[in-house]
Design an enzyme around this catalytic site. Structure first.
Site, PDB file in Angstrom:
ATOM      1  N   SER A  47      28.953   9.714  25.289  1.00 16.26           N
ATOM      2  CA  SER A  47      28.941   8.258  25.300  1.00 16.26           C
ATOM      3  C   SER A  47      30.048   7.699  24.397  1.00 16.26           C
ATOM      4  O   SER A  47      31.219   8.005  24.593  1.00 16.26           O
ATOM      5  CB  SER A  47      27.552   7.758  24.914  1.00 16.26           C
ATOM      6  OG  SER A  47      27.365   6.414  25.287  1.00 16.26           O
ATOM      7  N   ASP A 161      25.306   8.515  31.256  1.00 17.48           N
ATOM      8  CA  ASP A 161      25.477   8.756  29.825  1.00 17.48           C
ATOM      9  C   ASP A 161      25.050  10.167  29.397  1.00 17.48           C
ATOM     10  O   ASP A 161      23.919  10.588  29.625  1.00 17.48           O
ATOM     11  CB  ASP A 161      24.633   7.719  29.071  1.00 17.48           C
ATOM     12  CG  ASP A 161      24.974   7.627  27.605  1.00 17.48           C
ATOM     13  OD1 ASP A 161      25.081   8.668  26.949  1.00 17.48           O
ATOM     14  OD2 ASP A 161      25.126   6.492  27.111  1.00 17.48           O
TER      15      ASP A 161
END
Length: 300
Positions: A47, A161
């Site tokens: 991320s 993510d």
């Protein structure tokens, strides 16, 4: 700052964790490692960790730091491209376009350091290591927070993510022979002092969340929820933070890195990129303090 003897000349594997705007602390940690004359040769990130790590590996961290530190809340809002299609609320094209403009269109194999962005293939339920191909395809996949950003469709995969399965991706760095593994966890235990310092900023911080709430409510048949109840995005982000904190504890227990730098999860909210300077400076300070408490960082 004089070079710290425990890091000077050391070859480092750097693991940068997920955590939204808290991940700006990664920049501060990198600055401390540079000042200490450490050599960062391998980077893995999930991320926001993938975003900062990728830009650093591309040699453009100075340009990114200057840009992000100049952002106001209105600038952050201008980078948000709303949508209700594609499995998320934000397309993410504007932010990736801006980052590409700052950094350039690069392939991961052309970077100066080994770099891996971690994402999750939601169709097959497994972690994916992106260590080749266009840099910003890897970053866009890794930052696709479920429910907030639309998934990134890449090479016939639906990617989201990386923090969902691996918020601190140590494993990809094990392919590189280095002296030390340094992990930056931006989901650390909250610091009560930070809550007191930020109390006066509460109203200012609500701007972006308020805009997001207005957007969601405009499509809702019941747009007057009880004031005492947390909103959709607040519940989503708190849930992700809780999950990632638990996964982080598990991964740290398994891999036992040489140095762990923990950034309190209440340093800022996930969307507060307008507080970049303070978060970056805190990252530098916490890295320096962590190193000073750990003389065993010298692996000779």
């Amino acid at each position: 700052m004089t070079s710290d003897a425990s890091l000077s000349g050391k070859i480092i594997s750097l693991v940068l964790g997920s955590g939204g705007a808290r991940g700006l602390a990664h920049i501060g940690v990198i600055r401390m490692l540079e000042e200490a004359d450490a050599r960062i040769e391998a980077i893995a990130g999930s991320s926001m960790g993938a975003l900062v790590g990728g830009i650093y590996a591309a040699g453009k961290l100075d340009a990114y730091e200057e840009w992000v530190c100049g952002l106001e809340q209105s600038d952050v809002l201008s980078l948000v491209d709303w949508t209700f299609s594609g499995g998320g609320l934000i397309k993410g094209k504007r932010i990736i376009s801006k980052l590409s403009e700052l950094v350039g269109e690069l392939d991961i194999r052309d970077l100066s350091r080994d770099f891996t962005a971690v994402a999750v293939d939601i169709d097959h339920g497994r972690e994916i290591w992106l260590d080749r191909g266009p840099l910003f395809d890897a970053i866009r996949a890794s930052i696709a927070i479920p429910g907030l950003f639309t998934p990134h469709h890449y090479r016939d995969r639906t990617l989201v993510d990386g923090g969902l399965l691996n918020p601190i991706p140590v494993a990809p760095t094990l392919r590189s022979v280095t002296d030390m593994t340094v992990v930056v966890d931006v989901n650390g235990p909250p610091d009560p002092q930070l809550d007191r310092d930020q109390a006066d900023d509460a109203d200012k911080a609500s701007n972006i969340v308020g805009k997001l709430k207005e957007f969601i409510d405009s499509y809702s048949s019941d747009n007057k929820p009880e004031e005492s109840q947390p909103g959709l995005i607040a519940v989503l982000m708190r849930s992700l933070d809780t999950m990632e904190a638990a996964l982080t504890r598990q991964h740290l227990a398994i891999f036992q890195p040489d140095l762990v730098i923990r950034v309190p999860k209440n340093v800022c909210m996930a969307h507060e990129f307008h507080r970049a300077r303070n978060v970056i400076d805190l990252g530098t300070r916490l890295a320096r303090e962590t190193l000073s408490r750990k003389p065993s960082a010298n692996t000779d």
